[in-house]
Design a protein around this motif. Structure first.
Motif, PDB file in Angstrom:
ATOM      1  N   SER A  42       0.843  -1.192   0.000  1.00 43.81           N
ATOM      2  CA  SER A  42       0.000   0.000   0.000  1.00 43.81           C
ATOM      3  C   SER A  42       0.878   1.242   0.000  1.00 43.81           C
ATOM      4  O   SER A  42       1.881   1.307   0.703  1.00 43.81           O
ATOM      5  CB  SER A  42      -0.938   0.006   1.213  1.00 43.81           C
ATOM      6  N   GLN A  44       0.907   5.722  -0.186  1.00 43.00           N
ATOM      7  CA  GLN A  44       0.179   6.977  -0.018  1.00 43.00           C
ATOM      8  C   GLN A  44       0.905   8.048  -0.811  1.00 43.00           C
ATOM      9  O   GLN A  44       2.097   8.284  -0.609  1.00 43.00           O
ATOM     10  CB  GLN A  44       0.069   7.350   1.462  1.00 43.00           C
ATOM     11  N   ILE A  56      -3.839  10.308  -1.981  1.00 43.16           N
ATOM     12  CA  ILE A  56      -4.242   9.042  -2.573  1.00 43.16           C
ATOM     13  C   ILE A  56      -3.661   7.898  -1.746  1.00 43.16           C
ATOM     14  O   ILE A  56      -2.496   7.935  -1.365  1.00 43.16           O
ATOM     15  CB  ILE A  56      -3.741   8.920  -4.019  1.00 43.16           C
ATOM     16  N   THR A  57      -4.479   6.899  -1.472  1.00 39.14           N
ATOM     17  CA  THR A  57      -4.002   5.648  -0.896  1.00 39.14           C
ATOM     18  C   THR A  57      -4.351   4.531  -1.865  1.00 39.14           C
ATOM     19  O   THR A  57      -5.505   4.414  -2.282  1.00 39.14           O
ATOM     20  CB  THR A  57      -4.640   5.366   0.475  1.00 39.14           C
ATOM     21  N   VAL A  58      -3.350   3.755  -2.236  1.00 36.72           N
ATOM     22  CA  VAL A  58      -3.575   2.599  -3.106  1.00 36.72           C
ATOM     23  C   VAL A  58      -3.125   1.351  -2.364  1.00 36.72           C
ATOM     24  O   VAL A  58      -2.147   1.370  -1.607  1.00 36.72           O
ATOM     25  CB  VAL A  58      -2.829   2.733  -4.442  1.00 36.72           C
ATOM     26  N   LEU A 205      -5.958   5.090 -12.121  1.00 37.19           N
ATOM     27  CA  LEU A 205      -5.513   4.012 -11.243  1.00 37.19           C
ATOM     28  C   LEU A 205      -6.058   2.665 -11.714  1.00 37.19           C
ATOM     29  O   LEU A 205      -5.345   1.653 -11.717  1.00 37.19           O
ATOM     30  CB  LEU A 205      -5.959   4.284  -9.804  1.00 37.19           C
ATOM     31  N   ILE A 210      -5.068  -1.147 -10.530  1.00 32.73           N
ATOM     32  CA  ILE A 210      -5.275  -0.928  -9.097  1.00 32.73           C
ATOM     33  C   ILE A 210      -6.770  -0.998  -8.800  1.00 32.73           C
ATOM     34  O   ILE A 210      -7.551  -0.212  -9.344  1.00 32.73           O
ATOM     35  CB  ILE A 210      -4.689   0.429  -8.660  1.00 32.73           C
ATOM     36  N   TYR A 213      -8.446   1.621  -3.782  1.00 31.23           N
ATOM     37  CA  TYR A 213      -7.878   2.957  -3.667  1.00 31.23           C
ATOM     38  C   TYR A 213      -8.832   3.914  -2.990  1.00 31.23           C
ATOM     39  O   TYR A 213     -10.051   3.671  -2.927  1.00 31.23           O
ATOM     40  CB  TYR A 213      -7.503   3.514  -5.046  1.00 31.23           C
ATOM     41  N   THR A 223     -13.734   6.132  -3.855  1.00 25.50           N
ATOM     42  CA  THR A 223     -13.099   4.932  -3.323  1.00 25.50           C
ATOM     43  C   THR A 223     -13.472   3.707  -4.157  1.00 25.50           C
ATOM     44  O   THR A 223     -14.461   3.700  -4.883  1.00 25.50           O
ATOM     45  CB  THR A 223     -13.536   4.661  -1.869  1.00 25.50           C
TER      46      THR A 223
END
Length: 356
Positions: A42, A44, A56-58, A205, A210, A213, A223
């Motif tokens: 993960s 950020q 962004i968080t993936v 993404l 991905i 996210y 999200t």
């Protein structure tokens, strides 16, 4: 705009702006899970854009994709959004259109045509409460590039500008994409462009493979999938209870977009009267109702962004009528003599029930 809980917000009223007005806040993944160590897969990402910032968080990043490459892709996409839709970039596509001919359809990008088309749709659905041509009135009241006026605008100045406004003057053609205006209106997409930017990054993404996210720009977010703990993405809605305490209500929003609009940040006072930055294009004046903020959950962030502004202009009663008629998931905070009242549509109830 929804606000991540990070630091005090600065407004034109300085220290007078207290936690009393921070009644509805969004907690991004970075804030919600800062006490947890992210999984090795993960990331950020963050950076400046559109006069604010993105976060962004993936999760479960596909093999072969580097953080640097992904950051470059995101920054490039957001730069393109700005170049298409910013009113602060003199040679942006939008500003070139605003300076262009009246009464003539000109070629535009598919993205600009799409956003103007959605804006016109929300204009129609809200009976003119959402209008991307309202910019000259915003400037007149001192909430644009121009400084705050020493005196509030008079009726004649307001009426003169209102004759120049109206999204009904805009015509969109698709395939090929062309945009025209029947009178010299000026388009300002600031009430919907951040949401569109969120959608663009989300699609980018997904093209990279991905599937988990959270994308947030200036508080507006979208999200998909699961968070770093393998659970649904959750945001926190905060409001005071009867004793004045702040009570967090987390709700799950995986696979959805969230945006909010309110009048509690940007305002000034003249002779004891408070003038908020939200202008009702139908009256030409700042909002005077008691709706403090409205949050919308929708499939796309652009629609949530535009609808949040429209409902904020309409006010609590008319806004909820629209929400019920169109089955919109809407949460409102309304000022009362005792504090604030929570109101929400039937479509919002499942989000509250899932958190119980």
């Amino acid at each position: 705009m929804l606000t991540a809980i990070r630091e005090p917000i600065k407004t034109k009223t300085g220290p007078a702006f207290t936690a009393l007005f921070l009644l509805l806040m969004l907690v991004t993944a970075a804030a919600m899970f800062s006490a947890c160590t992210p999984s090795p897969k993960s990331w950020q990402l963050s950076g400046p854009t559109m006069g604010t910032s993105y976060h962004i968080t993936v999760v479960d990043v596909p093999a072969g994709l580097t953080r640097t490459a992904l950051q470059q892709l995101v920054d490039g996409e957001l730069q393109q959004v700005n170049q298409e839709m910013s009113t602060y970039i003199d040679d942006s596509e939008l500003m070139r259109f605003n300076r262009g001919p009246v009464g003539e359809a000109v070629p535009v990008s598919a993205h600009l045509a799409q956003v103007v088309e959605l804006s016109k749709d929300i204009y129609r659905r809200s009976d003119g409460a959402f209008d991307v041509t309202v910019g000259p009135l915003v400037n007149l009241w001192g909430f644009g590039p121009q400084p705050e006026p020493e005196r509030v605008p008079d009726d004649a100045a307001i009426a003169a500008l209102q004759q120049q406004l109206g999204s009904d003057a805009l015509t969109i053609e698709r395939n090929p994409d062309r945009l025209a205006r029947s009178r010299p209106v000026q388009i300002d997409l600031s009430a919907i462009a951040k949401g569109h930017g969120v959608d663009r990054v989300a699609r980018l993404l997904e093209k990279q493979g991905i599937a988990n996210y959270l994308v947030e720009i200036g508080g507006e977010l979208r999200t998909l999938g699961r968070n770093p703990k393998g659970q649904e993405w959750r945001i926190g809605i905060e409001s005071p209870d009867s004793a004045g305490r702040m009570v967090q209500k987390p709700i799950s929003v995986s696979g959805k977009s969230v945006a909010t609009s309110g009048d509690y940040r940007n305002y000034y006072e003249r002779e004891g009267v408070r003038y908020a930055h939200s202008i009702d294009p139908r009256t030409g004046r700042p909002l005077q109702h008691r709706l403090a903020s409205v949050t919308v959950i929708a499939d796309t962030c652009a629609e949530a962004d535009g609808l949040a502004t429209a409902l904020n202009v309409l006010g609590a009663d008319a806004g909820l009528k629209l929400a019920e008629r169109e089955n919109l998931a809407v949460f409102m905070l309304v000022k009362t003599d005792e504090g604030f009242q929570e109101r929400y549509s039937d479509a919002f109830k499942p989000y509250l029930e899932r958190s119980e």
